[in-house]
Write a protein that holds these residues in place. Structure first.
Motif, PDB file in Angstrom:
ATOM      1  N   LEU A 146      -9.303   3.264  -4.507  1.00 42.08           N
ATOM      2  CA  LEU A 146      -9.244   4.594  -3.919  1.00 42.08           C
ATOM      3  C   LEU A 146     -10.665   5.127  -3.794  1.00 42.08           C
ATOM      4  O   LEU A 146     -11.449   5.037  -4.748  1.00 42.08           O
ATOM      5  N   HIS A 202      -6.435  -2.687  -5.104  1.00 42.86           N
ATOM      6  CA  HIS A 202      -7.148  -1.884  -4.122  1.00 42.86           C
ATOM      7  C   HIS A 202      -8.084  -0.896  -4.811  1.00 42.86           C
ATOM      8  O   HIS A 202      -8.189  -0.860  -6.038  1.00 42.86           O
ATOM      9  N   LEU A 237      -7.983   4.237   1.043  1.00 45.04           N
ATOM     10  CA  LEU A 237      -7.697   3.041   0.273  1.00 45.04           C
ATOM     11  C   LEU A 237      -8.389   1.860   0.945  1.00 45.04           C
ATOM     12  O   LEU A 237      -8.249   1.646   2.156  1.00 45.04           O
ATOM     13  N   VAL A 285       0.837  -1.203   0.000  1.00 46.31           N
ATOM     14  CA  VAL A 285       0.000   0.000   0.000  1.00 46.31           C
ATOM     15  C   VAL A 285       0.870   1.249   0.000  1.00 46.31           C
ATOM     16  O   VAL A 285       0.623   2.211  -0.723  1.00 46.31           O
TER      17      VAL A 285
END
Length: 216
Positions: free
Chosen positions: A46, A44, A64, A3
């Motif tokens: 946003l 992931h 996130l 991340v």
């Protein structure tokens, strides 16, 4: 990619979300701290953070999450982040989700007697192309995660949904496509309300089929 190391790689996605957020807010499609946007970023997603205004949110303030809706980085996400994750799971080709409380679509979502499988008639060709059929989901309180499974099921066959007493949410192949669809939905809701009580001539079933997006 972790991340942390992915933050720089997501710069373009972050800036695209902020530009879209500003556009929605400046054109009156959201107000106050309503509405939220999300974009896939690798494995992931946003998403705009909780309590933020789309008129002022900044790129570095985005949250996130993963595709289960779990928070994995950045500020606390919108309480409706789980809904974005649900639509993206249901539609693997979609890369973005836009949810607004736009006035006319929200007004339609409060009306009684709508067809739950087809809440707005196909008044224009662009509605048929960009939105298709619009299911109306039952009422859930904002943030109620019970909405997730219901939305995910409907989103498998419909890119746009109308949440009762709430507003529209749309998934798109790109952020631009999602924005175009949510704006077309709002304009069709406006036409629908303007034409209430007047004879109308929606597209026929054949005309609608001819315009349907095969990817929807």
């Amino acid at each position: 990619m972790s991340v942390e190391s992915g933050t720089g790689a997501m710069r373009a996605e972050r800036e695209a979300i902020v530009a879209a957020a500003r556009s929605l807010f400046q054109r009156g499609l959201t107000h106050g701290s309503t509405g939220n946007l999300s974009v896939r970023a690798g494995e992931h997603v946003l998403v705009t953070p909780t309590g933020s205004s789309l008129g002022t949110v900044e790129a570095d303030e985005l949250s996130l999450i993963d595709l289960t809706g779990a928070h994995v980085g950045g500020p606390k996400p919108s309480k409706e982040a789980f809904l974005h994750a649900a639509l993206l799971r249901a539609r693997p080709r979609a890369t973005a989700v836009v949810h607004t409380h736009s006035t006319h679509a929200a007004a339609v979502s409060c009306m009684d007697g709508l067809d739950p499988d087809d809440a707005l008639p196909p008044l224009t060709a662009y509605f048929a192309m960009r939105v298709g059929r619009l299911p109306l989901l039952p009422y859930y309180a904002p943030g109620d995660r019970a909405l997730g499974p219901a939305a995910e099921e409907k989103a498998r066959t419909h890119p746009a949904l109308l949440l009762s007493n709430h507003g529209p949410i749309v998934a798109g192949a790109s952020l631009g496509a999602a924005l175009d669809a949510v704006e077309e939905l709002e304009e069709t809701a406006k036409l629908f309300l303007l034409l209430r009580g007047l004879p109308t001539r929606p597209l026929t079933a054949e005309q609608r089929r001819a315009l349907a997006d095969p990817l929807n």
